[in-house]
Enzyme design. Structure first.
Site, PDB file in Angstrom:
ATOM      1  N   GLU A 105       0.265  -7.328 -16.864  1.00 29.78           N
ATOM      2  CA  GLU A 105       1.688  -7.011 -16.999  1.00 29.78           C
ATOM      3  C   GLU A 105       1.923  -6.555 -18.426  1.00 29.78           C
ATOM      4  O   GLU A 105       1.292  -7.054 -19.355  1.00 29.78           O
ATOM      5  CB  GLU A 105       2.581  -8.234 -16.732  1.00 29.78           C
ATOM      6  CG  GLU A 105       2.596  -8.708 -15.294  1.00 29.78           C
ATOM      7  CD  GLU A 105       1.557  -9.780 -15.009  1.00 29.78           C
ATOM      8  OE1 GLU A 105       1.390 -10.138 -13.833  1.00 29.78           O
ATOM      9  OE2 GLU A 105       0.896 -10.260 -15.957  1.00 29.78           O
ATOM     10  N   TYR A 117      -3.405   1.794 -21.399  1.00 29.26           N
ATOM     11  CA  TYR A 117      -3.926   1.288 -20.122  1.00 29.26           C
ATOM     12  C   TYR A 117      -4.163   2.435 -19.143  1.00 29.26           C
ATOM     13  O   TYR A 117      -5.163   2.444 -18.425  1.00 29.26           O
ATOM     14  CB  TYR A 117      -2.980   0.247 -19.531  1.00 29.26           C
ATOM     15  CG  TYR A 117      -2.814  -0.987 -20.399  1.00 29.26           C
ATOM     16  CD1 TYR A 117      -3.902  -1.600 -20.997  1.00 29.26           C
ATOM     17  CD2 TYR A 117      -1.563  -1.534 -20.629  1.00 29.26           C
ATOM     18  CE1 TYR A 117      -3.760  -2.716 -21.800  1.00 29.26           C
ATOM     19  CE2 TYR A 117      -1.404  -2.655 -21.427  1.00 29.26           C
ATOM     20  CZ  TYR A 117      -2.505  -3.238 -22.011  1.00 29.26           C
ATOM     21  OH  TYR A 117      -2.356  -4.347 -22.799  1.00 29.26           O
TER      22      TYR A 117
END
Length: 149
Positions: A105, A117
Site C-alpha cells: 500500500e 513501483y
C-alpha cells in the site's frame, strides 16, 4: 555513490528507527523492528552509503506471497536510486524463495513512490479508503504478479 544492501541486523535498528521517525507521521519503533528480526517470515534489508544506514525495506511472506511492509529512505538520500536498490533486493530475495506475487500500500499522494513501483511492474488494483492516519489519506493497493507456467 556506492550503495550497499544487506540484511537488517540488531545493531542497525536504532539508525533505521531514527530514519522512520524523521520520515513518517506514524513511524515504526525500534521495538517493532526487533520483533521483525525474530519472525522467520519477515525479511528486512538496509541500504548503506559510506557505511551509514540511509534506508531500509522489508516484506512479510505468507502463503507464497509477499507483503512489502515498509520502504524508507532518509530525506537527504532520496532520488538517488536507494529506494530502487532496496526494492530490487526485496524482489530478488522473494523470487529466490519462490514468491510469485508482491503487494503493498502507498499513499495516493505519493506520486514518486507510485512511479517507482510501476517501474518494477507493480500496478494499482484498488484503493483502501482512509488507510493512513495523520494525515488521513487513502492508500493505493499495488500488486506485482508473475505468471506461472
Amino acid at each position: 555513490m556506492q550503495i550497499e544492501i544487506r540484511e537488517l541486523r540488531e545493531a542497525d535498528i536504532r539508525a533505521l528507527a531514527d530514519i522512520e521517525a524523521q520520515t513518517f507521521s506514524m513511524p515504526w519503533s525500534a521495538r517493532s523492528f526487533r520483533i521483525l528480526l525474530e519472525n522467520p517470515y519477515c525479511f528486512y534489508f538496509v541500504a548503506l552509503v559510506d557505511g551509514r544506514i540511509v534506508g531500509g525495506a522489508g516484506y512479510t511472506e505468507l502463503c507464497g506471497e509477499a507483503n512489502i511492509d515498509n520502504v524508507v529512505v532518509a530525506q537527504s538520500y532520496r532520488a538517488q536510486g536507494i529506494g530502487q536498490a532496496l526494492l530490487q533486493a526485496l524482489i530478488a530475495h522473494g523470487e529466490a524463495r519462490r514468491i510469485t506475487a508482491f503487494t503493498l500500500e502507498v499513499r495516493v499522494s505519493n506520486a514518486a513512490a507510485i512511479h517507482m513501483y510501476e517501474k518494477f511492474g507493480f500496478s494499482s488494483e484498488g484503493i483502501r479508503p482512509g488507510f493512513y492516519e495523520r494525515p488521513r489519506e487513502d492508500a493505493v493497493i499495488m500488486w506485482r504478479r508473475q505468471d506461472i507456467i
